[in-house]
Motif scaffolding. Structure first.
Motif, PDB file in Angstrom:
ATOM      1  N   ARG A  35    -108.285  -9.492  19.326  1.00 14.80           N
ATOM      2  CA  ARG A  35    -107.150  -9.313  20.239  1.00 14.80           C
ATOM      3  C   ARG A  35    -107.617  -8.660  21.537  1.00 14.80           C
ATOM      4  NH1 ARG A  35    -104.414 -12.836  19.406  1.00 14.80           N
ATOM      5  NH2 ARG A  35    -102.956 -11.899  20.858  1.00 14.80           N
ATOM      6  N   THR A  36    -108.920  -8.707  21.839  1.00 11.17           N
ATOM      7  CA  THR A  36    -109.467  -7.911  22.942  1.00 11.17           C
ATOM      8  C   THR A  36    -109.821  -8.761  24.168  1.00 11.17           C
ATOM      9  OG1 THR A  36    -111.527  -8.031  21.668  1.00 11.17           O
ATOM     10  CG2 THR A  36    -110.268  -5.995  21.540  1.00 11.17           C
ATOM     11  N   THR A  37    -111.045  -9.297  24.214  1.00  9.59           N
ATOM     12  CA  THR A  37    -111.513  -9.986  25.420  1.00  9.59           C
ATOM     13  C   THR A  37    -112.033 -11.383  25.087  1.00  9.59           C
ATOM     14  OG1 THR A  37    -113.790  -9.234  25.107  1.00  9.59           O
ATOM     15  CG2 THR A  37    -112.323  -7.782  26.377  1.00  9.59           C
ATOM     16  N   ALA A  38    -112.200 -12.191  26.138  1.00  7.67           N
ATOM     17  CA  ALA A  38    -112.743 -13.538  25.959  1.00  7.67           C
ATOM     18  C   ALA A  38    -114.157 -13.474  25.369  1.00  7.67           C
ATOM     19  CB  ALA A  38    -112.756 -14.285  27.289  1.00  7.67           C
ATOM     20  N   ASP A  39    -114.973 -12.504  25.830  1.00  6.04           N
ATOM     21  CA  ASP A  39    -116.336 -12.367  25.294  1.00  6.04           C
ATOM     22  C   ASP A  39    -116.306 -12.131  23.787  1.00  6.04           C
ATOM     23  OD1 ASP A  39    -117.506 -12.768  27.713  1.00  6.04           O
ATOM     24  OD2 ASP A  39    -117.943 -10.646  28.113  1.00  6.04           O
ATOM     25  N   ASP A  40    -115.389 -11.266  23.350  1.00  2.36           N
ATOM     26  CA  ASP A  40    -115.273 -10.984  21.912  1.00  2.36           C
ATOM     27  C   ASP A  40    -114.859 -12.237  21.147  1.00  2.36           C
ATOM     28  OD1 ASP A  40    -115.983  -8.405  22.377  1.00  2.36           O
ATOM     29  OD2 ASP A  40    -113.967  -7.555  22.129  1.00  2.36           O
ATOM     30  N   VAL A  41    -113.939 -13.023  21.729  1.00  2.00           N
ATOM     31  CA  VAL A  41    -113.471 -14.245  21.055  1.00  2.00           C
ATOM     32  C   VAL A  41    -114.639 -15.234  20.908  1.00  2.00           C
ATOM     33  CG1 VAL A  41    -111.966 -16.271  21.239  1.00  2.00           C
ATOM     34  CG2 VAL A  41    -111.073 -13.995  21.806  1.00  2.00           C
ATOM     35  N   VAL A  74    -108.474 -28.001  29.028  1.00  2.00           N
ATOM     36  CA  VAL A  74    -109.899 -28.170  28.731  1.00  2.00           C
ATOM     37  C   VAL A  74    -110.526 -29.151  29.716  1.00  2.00           C
ATOM     38  CG1 VAL A  74    -111.570 -28.914  26.996  1.00  2.00           C
ATOM     39  CG2 VAL A  74    -109.448 -27.801  26.283  1.00  2.00           C
ATOM     40  N   ASP A  75    -111.669 -28.771  30.273  1.00  2.00           N
ATOM     41  CA  ASP A  75    -112.485 -29.715  31.028  1.00  2.00           C
ATOM     42  C   ASP A  75    -113.588 -30.189  30.076  1.00  2.00           C
ATOM     43  OD1 ASP A  75    -114.353 -31.049  32.575  1.00  2.00           O
ATOM     44  OD2 ASP A  75    -114.072 -29.733  34.310  1.00  2.00           O
ATOM     45  N   SER A  76    -113.379 -31.389  29.500  1.00  2.00           N
ATOM     46  CA  SER A  76    -114.311 -31.861  28.465  1.00  2.00           C
ATOM     47  C   SER A  76    -115.713 -32.062  29.018  1.00  2.00           C
ATOM     48  CB  SER A  76    -113.821 -33.186  27.873  1.00  2.00           C
ATOM     49  OG  SER A  76    -112.597 -32.994  27.242  1.00  2.00           O
ATOM     50  N   ALA A  77    -115.831 -32.363  30.295  1.00  2.00           N
ATOM     51  CA  ALA A  77    -117.149 -32.614  30.881  1.00  2.00           C
ATOM     52  C   ALA A  77    -117.996 -31.346  30.915  1.00  2.00           C
ATOM     53  CB  ALA A  77    -116.990 -33.183  32.286  1.00  2.00           C
ATOM     54  N   THR A  78    -117.362 -30.193  31.236  1.00  2.00           N
ATOM     55  CA  THR A  78    -118.128 -28.941  31.358  1.00  2.00           C
ATOM     56  C   THR A  78    -118.008 -28.055  30.129  1.00  2.00           C
ATOM     57  OG1 THR A  78    -116.226 -27.799  32.320  1.00  2.00           O
ATOM     58  CG2 THR A  78    -117.741 -28.907  33.862  1.00  2.00           C
ATOM     59  N   GLY A  79    -116.977 -28.292  29.282  1.00  2.00           N
ATOM     60  CA  GLY A  79    -116.745 -27.406  28.138  1.00  2.00           C
ATOM     61  C   GLY A  79    -116.056 -26.109  28.523  1.00  2.00           C
ATOM     62  N   HIS A  80    -115.464 -26.086  29.755  1.00  2.00           N
ATOM     63  CA  HIS A  80    -114.754 -24.881  30.194  1.00  2.00           C
ATOM     64  C   HIS A  80    -113.274 -24.963  29.802  1.00  2.00           C
ATOM     65  CE1 HIS A  80    -117.754 -23.275  33.387  1.00  2.00           C
ATOM     66  NE2 HIS A  80    -118.389 -23.966  32.455  1.00  2.00           N
ATOM     67  N   VAL A  81    -112.674 -23.806  29.496  1.00  2.00           N
ATOM     68  CA  VAL A  81    -111.272 -23.725  29.074  1.00  2.00           C
ATOM     69  C   VAL A  81    -110.545 -22.723  29.964  1.00  2.00           C
ATOM     70  CG1 VAL A  81    -109.734 -23.276  27.127  1.00  2.00           C
ATOM     71  CG2 VAL A  81    -112.071 -24.004  26.695  1.00  2.00           C
ATOM     72  N   SER A  82    -109.264 -22.979  30.232  1.00  2.00           N
ATOM     73  CA  SER A  82    -108.448 -22.016  30.962  1.00  2.00           C
ATOM     74  C   SER A  82    -106.984 -22.184  30.567  1.00  2.00           C
ATOM     75  CB  SER A  82    -108.612 -22.221  32.479  1.00  2.00           C
ATOM     76  OG  SER A  82    -108.235 -23.549  32.821  1.00  2.00           O
ATOM     77  N   GLN A  83    -106.147 -21.287  31.075  1.00  2.00           N
ATOM     78  CA  GLN A  83    -104.682 -21.386  30.926  1.00  2.00           C
ATOM     79  C   GLN A  83    -104.190 -21.411  29.485  1.00  2.00           C
ATOM     80  OE1 GLN A  83    -102.941 -24.444  33.471  1.00  2.00           O
ATOM     81  NE2 GLN A  83    -104.538 -24.048  34.981  1.00  2.00           N
ATOM     82  N   SER A  84    -104.877 -20.672  28.615  1.00  2.00           N
ATOM     83  CA  SER A  84    -104.345 -20.509  27.267  1.00  2.00           C
ATOM     84  C   SER A  84    -103.759 -19.121  27.155  1.00  2.00           C
ATOM     85  CB  SER A  84    -105.440 -20.691  26.222  1.00  2.00           C
ATOM     86  OG  SER A  84    -104.919 -20.328  24.962  1.00  2.00           O
ATOM     87  N   SER A  85    -102.433 -19.035  26.942  1.00  2.00           N
ATOM     88  CA  SER A  85    -101.788 -17.718  26.936  1.00  2.00           C
ATOM     89  C   SER A  85    -101.902 -17.022  25.587  1.00  2.00           C
ATOM     90  CB  SER A  85    -100.318 -17.863  27.331  1.00  2.00           C
ATOM     91  OG  SER A  85     -99.708 -18.859  26.543  1.00  2.00           O
ATOM     92  N   ASN A  86    -102.243 -17.753  24.502  1.00  2.00           N
ATOM     93  CA  ASN A  86    -102.262 -17.053  23.213  1.00  2.00           C
ATOM     94  C   ASN A  86    -103.659 -16.720  22.682  1.00  2.00           C
ATOM     95  OD1 ASN A  86    -102.715 -19.695  22.688  1.00  2.00           O
ATOM     96  ND2 ASN A  86    -101.092 -19.967  21.172  1.00  2.00           N
ATOM     97  N   VAL A  87    -104.711 -16.918  23.504  1.00  2.00           N
ATOM     98  CA  VAL A  87    -106.039 -16.411  23.137  1.00  2.00           C
ATOM     99  C   VAL A  87    -106.454 -15.386  24.202  1.00  2.00           C
ATOM    100  CG1 VAL A  87    -108.458 -16.993  22.733  1.00  2.00           C
ATOM    101  CG2 VAL A  87    -106.667 -18.608  22.062  1.00  2.00           C
ATOM    102  N   PRO A  88    -106.819 -14.159  23.769  1.00  2.00           N
ATOM    103  CA  PRO A  88    -107.124 -13.103  24.747  1.00  2.00           C
ATOM    104  C   PRO A  88    -108.200 -13.528  25.757  1.00  2.00           C
ATOM    105  CG  PRO A  88    -107.004 -12.175  22.548  1.00  2.00           C
ATOM    106  CD  PRO A  88    -106.905 -13.666  22.387  1.00  2.00           C
ATOM    107  N   GLY A  89    -107.907 -13.353  27.049  1.00  2.00           N
ATOM    108  CA  GLY A  89    -108.885 -13.636  28.093  1.00  2.00           C
ATOM    109  C   GLY A  89    -108.994 -15.093  28.479  1.00  2.00           C
ATOM    110  N   PHE A  90    -108.289 -15.972  27.773  1.00  2.00           N
ATOM    111  CA  PHE A  90    -108.436 -17.412  28.026  1.00  2.00           C
ATOM    112  C   PHE A  90    -107.431 -17.954  29.054  1.00  2.00           C
ATOM    113  CE2 PHE A  90    -111.300 -19.664  24.827  1.00  2.00           C
ATOM    114  CZ  PHE A  90    -112.015 -18.521  24.515  1.00  2.00           C
TER     115      PHE A  90
END
Ligand code: ZN
Length: 318
Positions: A35-41, A74-90
């Motif tokens: 429940r902390t940071t993206a790095d921890d997840v 999800v940007d499938s080409a780069t493997g980057h993720v954003s705009q997820s409100s229910n995962v900490p830091g995402f």
């Protein structure tokens, strides 16, 4: 050359990983989502992959690929993720694919949307196997969907399958997406909880929140809702009837447009409520079908809460 593929399903409460060899699940592990940071997840995802490999006495050197299903954009080409409100830091952009790949010595990592990979899991290894045109609908915290047409996952411009935000009642209940009258506003667990709380504040009686405390939960989980329904709680019966009617309308609209062979209904709430719920949704759907004598097969998931992890492995080639 590696021989096993690991599929990971990243959720707001848990990280589920499976090891797939020769198309079969041979190992698995499940860790709580930090429940902390993206790095921890991301660190916990790596730990869960190790746990799944350990569970079947495999080593990272045997890994051929890792697939990850994640909420958010999800940007499938780069493997980057954003705009997820229910995962900490995402909510911010996270370099999920590259970081996990680096942790496993450059093993290829595929990242895709969580619901779409779950539909792929059911299509290729679960209830959808006999068919070529399948709509998958997952009723959980929200309502997500994915569409297989002529044997291929429909990706289009990235938003195909969002049946949860099709409108079933113009001007109706407010949806978590901010609009009104979406399917998710009636069938999503979060919306059901918000509606029940509002009704209770207005003085309507319900056992829902007592049951929640009895079970030591801080939210209305699918199992709390299912228990209240089994005990005949009138508010729960009313809320689930509204969910059933909304699903019937949305599925019929989709079917009238697409004429799929099968609709798979899963997710926390769908799985927990089981066949009786499915039959009630089918009854409502039939009322609105253009060709009710030729309905789609309405099926529960076969893989249950492993649909996402297995599908992530499938998408990664496992
Ligand atoms: Zn919506």
């Amino acid at each position: 050359m590696g021989v096993v593929t690991v599929g990971v399903d990243l959720g707001g409460t848990k990280i589920q990983a499976v090891v797939v060899a020769n198309r079969r699940v041979v190992g698995e592990a499940r860790h709580p989502t930090p429940r902390t940071t993206a790095d921890d997840v991301v660190g916990e995802i790596v730990a869960t992959v190790h746990g799944a490999l350990d569970s079947c006495r495999r080593t990272p050197s045997e890994l051929r690929a890792v697939g990850i299903g994640t909420p958010g954009t999800v940007d499938s080409a780069t493997g980057h993720v954003s705009q997820s409100s229910n995962v900490p830091g995402f909510l911010d952009e996270v370099a999920l694919g590259p970081t996990v790949s680096a942790a496993f010595n450059g093993t290829p990592v595929t990242v895709d949307n969580d619901v779409r990979v779950a539909v792929m899991g059911e299509y290729r290894r679960g209830a959808g196997r006999p068919y070529r045109n399948v709509l998958g609908v997952f009723v959980g915290t929200g309502v997500g969907g994915g569409l297989i047409l002529e044997g291929r996952l429909r990706r289009a411009r990235g938003s195909a399958g969002e049946i949860g935000h099709t409108v079933v009642r113009p001007g109706g209940r407010r949806c978590p997406c901010g609009r009104r009258g979406c399917l998710e506003a009636y069938a999503g667990r979060l919306s059901i909880e918000r509606t029940a709380r509002r009704a209770q504040v207005k003085g309507h009686r319900t056992e829902l929140f007592e049951l929640m405390e009895l079970k030591g939960r801080d939210r209305l989980t699918s199992s709390v809702i299912a228990d209240a329904f089994d005990r005949g709680d009138p508010m729960t019966i009313e809320l689930l009837q509204q969910a059933v009617e909304a699903l019937g309308i949305a599925l019929a609209n989709a079917q009238n447009l697409l004429d799929v062979e099968a609709v798979i209904l899963g997710g926390g709430l769908g799985d927990r409520l089981g066949r009786p719920f499915l039959h009630r949704v089918e009854h409502e759907m039939l009322k609105h079908l253009r060709t009710p004598e030729r309905p789609p097969a309405l099926l529960p998931t076969e893989l249950g809460d492993l649909s996402g992890a297995v599908g992530a492995a499938v998408v990664a080639g496992g």
